[in-house]
Enzyme design. Structure first.
Site, PDB file in Angstrom:
ATOM      1  N   ASP A  45      30.084  73.423 162.122  1.00  0.00           N
ATOM      2  CA  ASP A  45      30.600  73.564 161.020  1.00  0.00           C
ATOM      3  C   ASP A  45      31.058  75.216 160.790  1.00  0.00           C
ATOM      4  O   ASP A  45      30.828  76.077 161.552  1.00  0.00           O
ATOM      5  CB  ASP A  45      29.745  73.438 159.836  1.00  0.00           C
ATOM      6  CG  ASP A  45      30.354  73.219 158.317  1.00  0.00           C
ATOM      7  OD1 ASP A  45      30.437  72.058 157.890  1.00  0.00           O
ATOM      8  OD2 ASP A  45      30.756  74.074 157.692  1.00  0.00           O
TER       9      ASP A  45
ATOM     10  N   GLU B 119      25.119  58.669 147.940  1.00  0.00           N
ATOM     11  CA  GLU B 119      24.390  59.664 147.752  1.00  0.00           C
ATOM     12  C   GLU B 119      22.997  59.323 147.130  1.00  0.00           C
ATOM     13  O   GLU B 119      22.993  58.480 146.375  1.00  0.00           O
ATOM     14  CB  GLU B 119      24.913  61.002 146.846  1.00  0.00           C
ATOM     15  CG  GLU B 119      26.248  61.231 147.515  1.00  0.00           C
ATOM     16  CD  GLU B 119      26.731  62.430 147.059  1.00  0.00           C
ATOM     17  OE1 GLU B 119      26.083  63.207 145.951  1.00  0.00           O
ATOM     18  OE2 GLU B 119      27.822  63.094 147.121  1.00  0.00           O
TER      19      GLU B 119
ATOM     20  N   GLY C 128      28.694  52.525 130.728  1.00  0.00           N
ATOM     21  CA  GLY C 128      28.441  54.117 130.362  1.00  0.00           C
ATOM     22  C   GLY C 128      29.434  55.127 130.422  1.00  0.00           C
ATOM     23  O   GLY C 128      30.594  54.602 130.049  1.00  0.00           O
TER      24      GLY C 128
ATOM     25  N   GLY D  19      31.722  59.312 138.867  1.00  0.00           N
ATOM     26  CA  GLY D  19      32.316  60.609 139.113  1.00  0.00           C
ATOM     27  C   GLY D  19      31.790  60.861 140.627  1.00  0.00           C
ATOM     28  O   GLY D  19      31.551  59.838 141.305  1.00  0.00           O
TER      29      GLY D  19
ATOM     30  N   CYS E 256      33.437  61.130 145.616  1.00  0.00           N
ATOM     31  CA  CYS E 256      34.141  59.844 146.525  1.00  0.00           C
ATOM     32  C   CYS E 256      35.210  59.003 145.523  1.00  0.00           C
ATOM     33  O   CYS E 256      36.422  59.163 145.752  1.00  0.00           O
ATOM     34  CB  CYS E 256      33.206  59.031 147.176  1.00  0.00           C
ATOM     35  SG  CYS E 256      32.647  59.884 148.373  1.00  0.00           S
TER      36      CYS E 256
HETATM   37  C1  UDX Z   1      30.227  55.716 146.642  1.00  0.00           C
HETATM   38  C2  UDX Z   1      30.133  54.374 147.279  1.00  0.00           C
HETATM   39  O1  UDX Z   1      29.122  53.548 146.658  1.00  0.00           O
HETATM   40  C3  UDX Z   1      29.585  54.590 148.734  1.00  0.00           C
HETATM   41  O2  UDX Z   1      29.979  53.448 149.412  1.00  0.00           O
HETATM   42  C4  UDX Z   1      30.915  55.445 149.249  1.00  0.00           C
HETATM   43  O3  UDX Z   1      30.601  55.824 150.826  1.00  0.00           O
HETATM   44  C5  UDX Z   1      30.856  56.885 148.762  1.00  0.00           C
HETATM   45  O4  UDX Z   1      31.121  56.775 147.284  1.00  0.00           O
HETATM   46  P1  UDX Z   1      28.454  57.473 145.488  1.00  0.00           P
HETATM   47  O5  UDX Z   1      29.578  58.684 145.299  1.00  0.00           O
HETATM   48  O6  UDX Z   1      27.117  58.071 146.201  1.00  0.00           O
HETATM   49  O7  UDX Z   1      28.795  56.324 146.613  1.00  0.00           O
HETATM   50  O8  UDX Z   1      28.148  56.912 144.278  1.00  0.00           O
HETATM   51  P2  UDX Z   1      27.903  55.373 143.662  1.00  0.00           P
HETATM   52  O9  UDX Z   1      26.533  55.100 143.647  1.00  0.00           O
HETATM   53  O10 UDX Z   1      28.971  54.579 143.977  1.00  0.00           O
HETATM   54  O11 UDX Z   1      27.981  55.731 142.081  1.00  0.00           O
HETATM   55  C6  UDX Z   1      29.394  56.382 141.622  1.00  0.00           C
HETATM   56  C7  UDX Z   1      29.435  56.734 140.317  1.00  0.00           C
HETATM   57  O12 UDX Z   1      29.652  55.476 139.566  1.00  0.00           O
HETATM   58  C8  UDX Z   1      28.185  57.696 139.568  1.00  0.00           C
HETATM   59  O13 UDX Z   1      28.715  58.537 138.715  1.00  0.00           O
HETATM   60  C9  UDX Z   1      27.582  56.279 138.938  1.00  0.00           C
HETATM   61  O14 UDX Z   1      26.647  57.024 137.879  1.00  0.00           O
HETATM   62  C10 UDX Z   1      28.548  55.403 138.439  1.00  0.00           C
HETATM   63  N1  UDX Z   1      28.029  54.043 138.143  1.00  0.00           N
HETATM   64  C11 UDX Z   1      27.691  53.343 139.243  1.00  0.00           C
HETATM   65  C12 UDX Z   1      28.289  53.612 136.947  1.00  0.00           C
HETATM   66  O15 UDX Z   1      28.780  54.311 136.040  1.00  0.00           O
HETATM   67  N2  UDX Z   1      27.909  52.362 136.769  1.00  0.00           N
HETATM   68  C13 UDX Z   1      27.564  51.424 137.876  1.00  0.00           C
HETATM   69  O16 UDX Z   1      27.361  50.302 137.298  1.00  0.00           O
HETATM   70  C14 UDX Z   1      27.275  51.953 138.997  1.00  0.00           C
END
Ligand code: UDX
Length: 436
Positions: A32, A154, A255, A259, A262
């Protein structure tokens, strides 16, 4: 033959991948450009919070198989090079910034040995892999390039890396696939589905998956808006439609929306790329998905105003949660933190609590007030906002904090708190998408 791997870019994805690959028995060299990050990792310390990864990293450092450096020439001993650098949203538009991916491949090119394979894991616009492969054909013709998108969430990074629900490899020939099969042999042996694709399809799988997930969330948040207008309850609606296996009950939590590092940037970059390809119309719906998502943040602020006043200058508000989701210290594009900052900009005094995200949040919004103690956050406030669904917030006893606040009003921005519990303790309880 025992393979040696390099992992270029040791952020969230790279640090996880490096530690997990070491745990499979490979010698792994992490590279890195950030000397502070490398120094921490080399000491076996994780520069961010991820459950389970801290101990895995420390354990793997003790084996001697895993090392980290800022020196790109260290990759010269590796047979396979995983590119795990970030592809953030560019400063001047929706597209992904590919600077780091391009420079990572350029940096390692002089050190690639005969027959080595560069494997991209970063999320990139479709077509990037082929252009990097063409670049390598000129600068390091002895090496090949494949794409192997990562789907880790995450909070579940180790689990998603070591026991993923599928492995997807984009390859241009059988040899590249065989090499990747050697790497992932222990994971394939668990029965993990293996999907061979061409380079563009592998790149698209990742953005398509994230677009689908974003769409599911915005769909239920759109239903929440309709429920509010029609006097319905989105939590009951989500439960009811979720029993249909074609729909499924996951990712229907209404909700304040999605965010993180990704989903938001991936759907925007996907739209930008589709437009470049002349397929703009196909992804127009993602613009609406993005708009619904951002609207959820405004809707919660509207509820705050209707409860307190249009003018928020005389009010104090506690925000529970700063990270974009629980079990993470990541505040990138966090709806919770965005709402906190918007309320402060509207004149309210805002106190933010988060179990893990205070330091990253403070870097992003230094003027917000932060506290590590929930009871301190809620002291004397006119209203509480529950914005990240940390387990500890569900354990709050409303009758205990009743004596601390000025007004017993709570808004559940995640539809996770026990409404009856709060109401029985005398609180005014609002939740997005529940008109009652
Ligand atoms: C996401 C994808 O799930 C993962 O497969 C990819 O590799 C990277 O992006 P991540 O960013 O860790 O993963 O978060 P994720 O669990 O997908 O949640 C994303 C956002 O959606 C969060 O802010 C979460 O609070 C929100 N969310 C999730 C909702 O508002 N409602 C839901 O039902 C699920």
């Amino acid at each position: 033959m025992t393979l040696t791997l390099s992992v270029v870019g040791c952020g969230y994805l790279g640090a996880t991948h490096a530690a997990c690959m070491s745990s499979l028995g490979f010698t792994v060299i992490g590279v890195d450009t950030d000397p502070n990050k490398v120094a921490m990792l080399q000491r076996g310390e994780l520069p961010f919070y991820e459950p389970g990864l801290d101990t895995l990293l420390a354990d793997q450092m003790k084996t001697g198989r895993l090392s980290f450096t800022t020196d790109f020439s260290a990759v010269k001993d590796a047979d396979i090079h995983f590119v795990c650098v970030g592809t953030p949203q560019s400063k001047d538009g929706l597209a992904a910034d590919l600077t780091y991916v391009r420079s990572a491949v350029a940096e390692i090119a002089p050190y690639l040995k005969d027959g080595s394979l560069v494997v991209g894991k970063s999320t990139v616009p479709v077509g990037t892999a082929q252009s990097l492969r063409d670049q390598l054909a000129k600068t390091a013709p002895q090496a090949d390039l494949a794409w192997n998108p990562e789907f880790l969430r995450e909070g579940f990074a180790v689990e998603d890396t070591l026991t993923p629900n599928r492995l997807v490899v984009g390859v241009a020939n059988d040899r590249a696939e065989e090499i990747l099969k050697q790497v992932y042999e222990p994971i394939i042996a668990l029965g993990t589905p293996w999907i061979r694709a061409d380079l563009p399809t592998a790149e698209l799988v990742k953005v398509a998956a994230n677009s689908f997930l974003a769409t599911k969330i915005s769909f239920i948040n759109a239903m929440a808006e309709v429920c509010e207008a029609a006097g319905g309850d989105v939590t009951v609606l989500a439960k009811a439609i979720g029993y249909d296996p074609r729909i499924g009950n996951k990712f229907l939590q209404a909700g304040i929306g999605f965010g993180g590092g990704c989903l938001p940037k991936d759907i925007r970059a996907f739209m930008a790329r589709a437009e470049e390809l002349g397929a703009k119309q196909a992804l127009e719906f993602l613009r609406e998905i993005d708009a619904i998502n951002l609207r959820a943040r405004h809707r919660v602020i509207d509820v705050v105003r209707s409860e307190l006043s249009e003018d928020l200058t005389k009010y104090k508000i506690a925000v529970l949660g700063a990270t974009f989701k629980p079990d993470s210290d990541d505040v990138r594009d966090s709806p919770a933190l965005d709402i906190a900052a918007q309320l402060q900009a509207a004149g309210a005094a805002v106190v933010v609590h988060d179990p893990k995200g205070i330091e990253p949040a403070r870097k992003r919004f230094p003027k917000l007030e932060y506290t590590e103690v929930v009871n301190d956050a809620v002291k004397g406030v006119d209203l509480i906002l529950h914005l990240t669904e940390w387990k500890e917030y569900r354990a709050i006893d409303p009758s205990v904090i009743s004596g601390l606040v000025k007004n017993k009003i709570i808004i559940d921005g995640r539809n996770m708190l026990d409404r009856d519990l709060w109401r029985n303790a005398g609180w005014k309880f609002h939740a997005l998408g529940r008109s009652d």
